[in-house]
Design an enzyme around this catalytic site. Structure first.
Site: not given
Length: 387
Positions: A62, A65, A122, A228
Protein backbone atom coordinates in the site's frame (compact mmCIF):
# COMPACT_ATOMS: atom_id res chain seq x y z
CA UNK A 1 10.86 26.79 -24.03
CA UNK A 2 10.24 23.04 -23.78
CA UNK A 3 13.89 22.13 -24.26
CA UNK A 4 14.93 24.44 -21.43
CA UNK A 5 12.30 22.93 -19.18
CA UNK A 6 13.45 19.38 -19.98
CA UNK A 7 17.06 20.24 -19.20
CA UNK A 8 16.07 21.97 -15.97
CA UNK A 9 13.82 19.10 -14.94
CA UNK A 10 16.65 16.64 -15.53
CA UNK A 11 18.89 18.72 -13.29
CA UNK A 12 16.18 18.86 -10.67
CA UNK A 13 15.77 15.10 -10.73
CA UNK A 14 19.43 14.66 -9.93
CA UNK A 15 18.80 16.82 -6.90
CA UNK A 16 15.63 15.00 -5.91
CA UNK A 17 17.57 11.76 -5.75
CA UNK A 18 19.92 13.39 -3.26
CA UNK A 19 22.45 14.55 -5.82
CA UNK A 20 24.53 11.48 -4.95
CA UNK A 21 25.50 13.04 -1.64
CA UNK A 22 25.83 10.45 1.12
CA UNK A 23 27.48 10.86 4.49
CA UNK A 24 30.16 8.25 5.14
CA UNK A 25 28.70 7.23 8.51
CA UNK A 26 25.86 5.36 6.83
CA UNK A 27 28.19 2.55 5.71
CA UNK A 28 29.03 1.49 9.26
CA UNK A 29 25.50 1.63 10.65
CA UNK A 30 23.07 -1.20 11.23
CA UNK A 31 19.78 0.61 11.69
CA UNK A 32 17.52 -1.82 9.85
CA UNK A 33 18.98 -5.31 10.33
CA UNK A 34 15.66 -7.11 9.92
CA UNK A 35 14.47 -5.44 6.73
CA UNK A 36 15.01 -6.46 3.12
CA UNK A 37 15.88 -2.86 2.28
CA UNK A 38 15.86 0.55 3.91
CA UNK A 39 16.87 4.14 3.38
CA UNK A 40 16.99 7.37 5.40
CA UNK A 41 17.14 10.80 3.74
CA UNK A 42 16.91 14.42 4.78
CA UNK A 43 13.94 15.90 2.92
CA UNK A 44 15.09 19.34 1.82
CA UNK A 45 18.52 18.34 0.48
CA UNK A 46 17.71 14.72 -0.39
CA UNK A 47 20.95 13.68 1.31
CA UNK A 48 21.15 9.97 2.07
CA UNK A 49 22.00 9.35 5.74
CA UNK A 50 21.61 5.57 5.72
CA UNK A 51 21.20 2.99 2.98
CA UNK A 52 20.58 -0.74 2.91
CA UNK A 53 19.88 -2.35 -0.47
CA UNK A 54 17.81 0.72 -1.31
CA UNK A 55 17.61 -0.03 -5.04
CA UNK A 56 16.37 -3.59 -4.60
CA UNK A 57 13.09 -4.01 -6.49
CA UNK A 58 10.39 -5.23 -4.13
CA UNK A 59 6.58 -5.20 -3.89
CA UNK A 60 5.62 -1.90 -2.19
CA UNK A 61 2.12 -2.99 -1.09
CA UNK A 62 0.00 0.00 0.00
CA UNK A 63 2.97 2.37 -0.08
CA UNK A 64 1.91 2.53 -3.74
CA UNK A 65 -0.71 4.99 -2.54
CA UNK A 66 2.00 7.62 -2.06
CA UNK A 67 2.09 8.02 -5.84
CA UNK A 68 -1.71 7.88 -5.92
CA UNK A 69 -1.79 10.79 -3.46
CA UNK A 70 0.85 12.74 -5.41
CA UNK A 71 -1.38 12.78 -8.48
CA UNK A 72 -4.46 13.66 -6.43
CA UNK A 73 -2.63 16.59 -4.83
CA UNK A 74 -1.44 17.78 -8.25
CA UNK A 75 -5.01 17.65 -9.53
CA UNK A 76 -6.10 19.73 -6.55
CA UNK A 77 -3.29 22.26 -7.08
CA UNK A 78 -4.14 22.64 -10.77
CA UNK A 79 -7.83 23.18 -10.05
CA UNK A 80 -8.86 20.04 -11.95
CA UNK A 81 -10.68 18.88 -8.81
CA UNK A 82 -11.71 20.45 -5.51
CA UNK A 83 -11.86 19.02 -2.01
CA UNK A 84 -15.60 19.66 -1.95
CA UNK A 85 -16.27 17.79 -5.20
CA UNK A 86 -18.58 14.80 -4.80
CA UNK A 87 -17.25 11.50 -6.18
CA UNK A 88 -19.73 8.85 -7.25
CA UNK A 89 -18.45 5.36 -6.45
CA UNK A 90 -18.44 2.81 -9.27
CA UNK A 91 -19.19 -0.87 -8.82
CA UNK A 92 -15.56 -1.61 -9.64
CA UNK A 93 -14.22 0.75 -6.95
CA UNK A 94 -16.66 -0.65 -4.40
CA UNK A 95 -15.50 -4.20 -5.19
CA UNK A 96 -11.95 -3.67 -3.99
CA UNK A 97 -10.82 -6.06 -1.27
CA UNK A 98 -8.23 -5.58 1.44
CA UNK A 99 -8.20 -2.36 3.46
CA UNK A 100 -11.36 -0.39 2.70
CA UNK A 101 -13.96 2.04 3.97
CA UNK A 102 -16.78 -0.13 2.60
CA UNK A 103 -17.96 2.19 -0.15
CA UNK A 104 -21.22 1.18 -1.80
CA UNK A 105 -21.84 1.35 -5.58
CA UNK A 106 -23.49 4.68 -6.31
CA UNK A 107 -22.50 6.20 -2.97
CA UNK A 108 -21.18 9.76 -3.11
CA UNK A 109 -18.33 10.99 -0.95
CA UNK A 110 -16.30 14.18 -1.21
CA UNK A 111 -12.68 14.28 -2.36
CA UNK A 112 -11.79 15.47 1.15
CA UNK A 113 -13.33 12.41 2.82
CA UNK A 114 -11.89 10.00 0.27
CA UNK A 115 -8.45 11.49 0.94
CA UNK A 116 -8.95 10.73 4.62
CA UNK A 117 -9.83 7.18 3.69
CA UNK A 118 -6.66 6.79 1.62
CA UNK A 119 -4.18 8.59 3.86
CA UNK A 120 -5.43 7.37 7.23
CA UNK A 121 -7.20 4.11 6.51
CA UNK A 122 -5.23 2.96 3.44
CA UNK A 123 -8.55 2.31 1.73
CA UNK A 124 -8.31 0.49 -1.60
CA UNK A 125 -11.87 1.35 -2.60
CA UNK A 126 -11.27 5.06 -1.96
CA UNK A 127 -8.03 4.92 -3.98
CA UNK A 128 -9.77 3.46 -7.02
CA UNK A 129 -12.68 5.91 -6.70
CA UNK A 130 -10.24 8.83 -6.75
CA UNK A 131 -8.25 7.31 -9.60
CA UNK A 132 -11.44 7.15 -11.65
CA UNK A 133 -12.28 10.74 -10.67
CA UNK A 134 -8.88 12.11 -11.71
CA UNK A 135 -7.89 9.80 -14.54
CA UNK A 136 -11.24 8.64 -15.89
CA UNK A 137 -10.38 5.01 -15.20
CA UNK A 138 -7.93 3.11 -13.02
CA UNK A 139 -5.88 2.03 -16.05
CA UNK A 140 -5.54 5.63 -17.27
CA UNK A 141 -4.54 6.73 -13.79
CA UNK A 142 -1.93 3.95 -13.61
CA UNK A 143 -0.48 5.31 -16.87
CA UNK A 144 -0.26 8.71 -15.17
CA UNK A 145 1.51 7.11 -12.21
CA UNK A 146 4.14 5.49 -14.41
CA UNK A 147 4.61 8.71 -16.38
CA UNK A 148 5.19 10.60 -13.13
CA UNK A 149 7.63 7.91 -11.98
CA UNK A 150 9.67 8.51 -15.14
CA UNK A 151 9.57 12.28 -14.60
CA UNK A 152 10.96 11.75 -11.11
CA UNK A 153 13.72 9.47 -12.39
CA UNK A 154 12.44 6.41 -10.54
CA UNK A 155 14.26 3.59 -12.32
CA UNK A 156 13.25 0.89 -9.82
CA UNK A 157 9.50 1.43 -10.08
CA UNK A 158 6.60 0.21 -12.20
CA UNK A 159 2.93 0.29 -11.24
CA UNK A 160 0.14 -2.07 -12.28
CA UNK A 161 -2.58 -0.65 -10.01
CA UNK A 162 -3.31 2.27 -7.67
CA UNK A 163 -3.67 0.24 -4.47
CA UNK A 164 -0.59 -1.94 -4.14
CA UNK A 165 -2.62 -5.13 -4.16
CA UNK A 166 -0.43 -8.02 -5.42
CA UNK A 167 0.17 -7.95 -9.19
CA UNK A 168 2.94 -9.43 -11.32
CA UNK A 169 5.36 -6.71 -12.44
CA UNK A 170 4.26 -4.20 -9.77
CA UNK A 171 7.38 -3.13 -7.91
CA UNK A 172 9.39 -0.29 -6.39
CA UNK A 173 12.38 0.22 -4.09
CA UNK A 174 13.16 1.92 -0.80
CA UNK A 175 15.09 4.58 -2.71
CA UNK A 176 12.21 5.31 -5.05
CA UNK A 177 9.68 5.34 -2.22
CA UNK A 178 11.79 7.95 -0.42
CA UNK A 179 11.83 10.14 -3.54
CA UNK A 180 8.07 9.75 -3.90
CA UNK A 181 7.71 10.74 -0.25
CA UNK A 182 9.88 13.79 -0.89
CA UNK A 183 7.69 14.75 -3.84
CA UNK A 184 4.44 14.25 -1.91
CA UNK A 185 5.70 16.45 0.93
CA UNK A 186 6.04 19.38 -1.48
CA UNK A 187 2.27 19.56 -1.03
CA UNK A 188 2.35 20.80 2.54
CA UNK A 189 -1.37 20.18 3.05
CA UNK A 190 -0.83 16.41 2.79
CA UNK A 191 0.29 16.03 6.40
CA UNK A 192 -3.11 17.34 7.51
CA UNK A 193 -4.30 13.93 6.31
CA UNK A 194 -1.34 11.61 6.87
CA UNK A 195 -0.59 13.15 10.28
CA UNK A 196 -4.00 12.40 11.80
CA UNK A 197 -4.17 9.35 14.03
CA UNK A 198 -7.94 8.96 13.89
CA UNK A 199 -10.90 10.47 12.07
CA UNK A 200 -14.49 9.71 11.14
CA UNK A 201 -16.34 9.32 7.87
CA UNK A 202 -20.08 9.51 7.24
CA UNK A 203 -20.61 11.53 10.42
CA UNK A 204 -24.20 12.31 11.37
CA UNK A 205 -25.37 9.15 9.59
CA UNK A 206 -26.21 5.64 10.83
CA UNK A 207 -23.08 4.42 8.98
CA UNK A 208 -20.50 6.49 10.88
CA UNK A 209 -17.09 4.96 10.20
CA UNK A 210 -14.04 5.21 12.48
CA UNK A 211 -10.64 5.55 10.82
CA UNK A 212 -7.44 4.72 12.72
CA UNK A 213 -4.10 5.46 11.08
CA UNK A 214 -2.25 2.33 10.04
CA UNK A 215 0.97 4.25 10.81
CA UNK A 216 1.07 4.02 14.61
CA UNK A 217 4.19 6.20 14.79
CA UNK A 218 1.94 9.20 14.11
CA UNK A 219 0.76 8.78 17.70
CA UNK A 220 3.80 7.29 19.38
CA UNK A 221 6.86 9.05 17.86
CA UNK A 222 6.87 12.85 18.38
CA UNK A 223 7.04 14.80 15.13
CA UNK A 224 5.81 11.97 12.90
CA UNK A 225 3.10 13.09 10.47
CA UNK A 226 3.15 10.54 7.65
CA UNK A 227 3.32 8.92 5.27
CA UNK A 228 2.15 5.41 4.34
CA UNK A 229 2.28 1.83 5.54
CA UNK A 230 2.06 -1.32 3.45
CA UNK A 231 1.49 -5.02 3.95
CA UNK A 232 0.86 -8.09 1.84
CA UNK A 233 2.08 -11.65 2.37
CA UNK A 234 4.57 -11.09 -0.45
CA UNK A 235 5.78 -7.63 0.59
CA UNK A 236 5.69 -8.27 4.36
CA UNK A 237 5.57 -5.12 6.51
CA UNK A 238 6.61 -1.86 4.86
CA UNK A 239 6.55 1.81 5.85
CA UNK A 240 7.53 5.13 4.34
CA UNK A 241 7.55 7.49 7.30
CA UNK A 242 8.42 11.13 7.85
CA UNK A 243 9.08 13.15 10.98
CA UNK A 244 10.05 16.75 11.66
CA UNK A 245 11.97 18.26 14.57
CA UNK A 246 13.63 21.68 14.86
CA UNK A 247 12.88 22.53 11.19
CA UNK A 248 14.58 19.33 10.03
CA UNK A 249 12.43 16.80 8.20
CA UNK A 250 13.58 13.29 7.38
CA UNK A 251 12.07 10.41 5.44
CA UNK A 252 12.73 6.79 6.39
CA UNK A 253 11.68 3.72 4.42
CA UNK A 254 11.63 0.08 5.49
CA UNK A 255 10.59 -2.75 3.19
CA UNK A 256 10.19 -6.42 4.03
CA UNK A 257 10.14 -6.26 7.84
CA UNK A 258 8.88 -9.46 9.54
CA UNK A 259 6.19 -7.81 11.68
CA UNK A 260 4.74 -4.36 12.54
CA UNK A 261 6.73 -4.05 15.77
CA UNK A 262 10.04 -4.63 13.99
CA UNK A 263 9.04 -2.29 11.17
CA UNK A 264 8.30 0.55 13.61
CA UNK A 265 11.42 -0.19 15.65
CA UNK A 266 13.68 0.16 12.62
CA UNK A 267 12.01 3.39 11.47
CA UNK A 268 12.37 4.74 15.01
CA UNK A 269 16.07 3.84 15.05
CA UNK A 270 16.61 5.77 11.82
CA UNK A 271 14.70 8.78 13.12
CA UNK A 272 16.67 8.78 16.37
CA UNK A 273 19.94 8.60 14.47
CA UNK A 274 19.04 11.45 12.11
CA UNK A 275 17.84 13.87 14.76
CA UNK A 276 20.73 13.16 17.15
CA UNK A 277 23.50 13.42 14.56
CA UNK A 278 22.36 16.03 12.03
CA UNK A 279 20.84 19.48 11.84
CA UNK A 280 19.51 21.67 9.06
CA UNK A 281 19.51 25.39 8.51
CA UNK A 282 16.62 26.71 6.44
CA UNK A 283 17.54 29.13 3.68
CA UNK A 284 14.24 29.54 1.83
CA UNK A 285 10.61 28.65 2.45
CA UNK A 286 8.47 27.10 -0.26
CA UNK A 287 7.11 29.74 -2.69
CA UNK A 288 9.45 32.41 -1.29
CA UNK A 289 10.33 35.17 -3.77
CA UNK A 290 14.01 35.03 -4.71
CA UNK A 291 14.13 37.43 -7.66
CA UNK A 292 12.11 39.95 -9.68
CA UNK A 293 12.66 39.34 -13.38
CA UNK A 294 12.05 41.93 -16.09
CA UNK A 295 10.00 40.51 -18.97
CA UNK A 296 9.88 41.97 -22.46
CA UNK A 297 6.63 42.29 -24.40
CA UNK A 298 4.48 40.91 -21.57
CA UNK A 299 1.39 42.27 -19.86
CA UNK A 300 3.53 42.60 -16.72
CA UNK A 301 6.94 44.23 -16.73
CA UNK A 302 8.21 42.17 -13.79
CA UNK A 303 7.68 38.57 -12.68
CA UNK A 304 8.36 37.36 -9.15
CA UNK A 305 10.31 34.10 -9.30
CA UNK A 306 9.67 31.77 -6.35
CA UNK A 307 11.06 28.56 -4.89
CA UNK A 308 9.31 25.27 -5.66
CA UNK A 309 10.10 23.79 -2.23
CA UNK A 310 11.76 24.67 1.05
CA UNK A 311 15.55 24.86 0.77
CA UNK A 312 17.92 23.97 3.60
CA UNK A 313 21.51 22.94 4.16
CA UNK A 314 22.46 19.90 6.19
CA UNK A 315 25.42 19.46 8.53
CA UNK A 316 26.54 17.10 11.25
CA UNK A 317 25.90 18.40 14.74
CA UNK A 318 28.92 20.26 16.09
CA UNK A 319 30.35 20.76 12.61
CA UNK A 320 31.48 24.27 11.74
CA UNK A 321 29.06 26.01 9.39
CA UNK A 322 30.71 27.36 6.27
CA UNK A 323 29.21 30.21 4.28
CA UNK A 324 26.83 29.25 1.51
CA UNK A 325 25.97 31.33 -1.54
CA UNK A 326 22.60 31.13 -3.33
CA UNK A 327 22.78 31.61 -7.10
CA UNK A 328 19.69 32.28 -9.21
CA UNK A 329 19.63 31.38 -12.91
CA UNK A 330 16.64 32.41 -15.03
CA UNK A 331 16.01 30.86 -18.44
CA UNK A 332 17.20 33.36 -21.07
CA UNK A 333 14.38 33.06 -23.60
CA UNK A 334 11.14 33.01 -21.65
CA UNK A 335 8.21 33.05 -24.05
CA UNK A 336 4.62 34.03 -23.50
CA UNK A 337 2.36 32.82 -22.14
CA UNK A 338 3.90 31.78 -18.83
CA UNK A 339 1.68 29.81 -16.48
CA UNK A 340 1.76 30.14 -12.72
CA UNK A 341 3.89 27.30 -11.37
CA UNK A 342 5.83 26.87 -14.62
CA UNK A 343 9.56 26.35 -14.21
CA UNK A 344 11.46 29.49 -15.23
CA UNK A 345 14.85 28.97 -13.65
CA UNK A 346 17.05 27.19 -11.16
CA UNK A 347 18.30 27.99 -7.66
CA UNK A 348 21.76 26.67 -6.83
CA UNK A 349 23.28 26.62 -3.36
CA UNK A 350 27.08 26.79 -3.44
CA UNK A 351 29.29 25.82 -0.50
CA UNK A 352 33.10 25.88 -0.57
CA UNK A 353 32.97 26.40 -4.33
CA UNK A 354 30.79 23.33 -4.91
CA UNK A 355 27.11 23.22 -5.77
CA UNK A 356 25.42 21.20 -3.02
CA UNK A 357 21.76 21.77 -3.93
CA UNK A 358 19.77 22.64 -7.02
CA UNK A 359 16.05 23.27 -7.10
CA UNK A 360 13.61 24.53 -9.78
CA UNK A 361 12.32 28.10 -9.61
CA UNK A 362 8.73 28.81 -10.61
CA UNK A 363 6.63 31.65 -11.97
CA UNK A 364 4.54 33.18 -9.19
CA UNK A 365 1.66 34.17 -11.49
CA UNK A 366 0.29 33.90 -15.01
CA UNK A 367 1.89 36.17 -17.61
CA UNK A 368 0.67 36.72 -21.17
CA UNK A 369 1.78 38.75 -24.14
CA UNK A 370 1.15 42.48 -23.94
CA UNK A 371 -1.26 44.07 -26.42
CA UNK A 372 0.21 46.41 -29.02
CA UNK A 373 -1.49 49.33 -27.27
CA UNK A 374 0.13 48.46 -23.93
CA UNK A 375 3.53 48.19 -25.61
CA UNK A 376 2.94 51.54 -27.34
CA UNK A 377 2.08 53.28 -24.04
CA UNK A 378 5.07 51.66 -22.36
CA UNK A 379 7.38 52.89 -25.11
CA UNK A 380 6.01 56.44 -24.87
CA UNK A 381 6.50 56.33 -21.11
CA UNK A 382 10.12 55.28 -21.49
CA UNK A 383 10.75 58.01 -24.05
CA UNK A 384 9.30 60.61 -21.67
CA UNK A 385 11.58 59.48 -18.86
CA UNK A 386 14.69 59.81 -21.01
CA UNK A 387 13.99 63.44 -21.96
Amino acid sequence: MKRYIMVAVAMALLLSAGGGRTFAAEKTLSLAPNASSAILIERDTGTVLFDKNSHKKLPPASMTKIMTMILIMEALDSGKIKLTDPVRVSEYAASMGGSQIFLEPGEEMTVHDLMKGIAIGSANDASVAMAEKVGGSESSFVDMMNKKAKQLGLNDTFFKNVTGLPAAGHYSSAHDMAIMGKELLKHEEITKYTGQYEQYLRQNTPNKFWLVNTNRLVKFYPGTDGLKTGFTQEAKYCLTATAKKHDMRVIAVVMGAPNPKERNKQITSMFDYAFSQYATKKLFDRHQIVKQVKIQKANKQNLAVVTSESISILSKRGEKENKVIPKVTVMPDLKMPIKKGEQVGMLSIVKDGKTITKSPLLASENVKSASWWSLFKRTIGHMAKTK
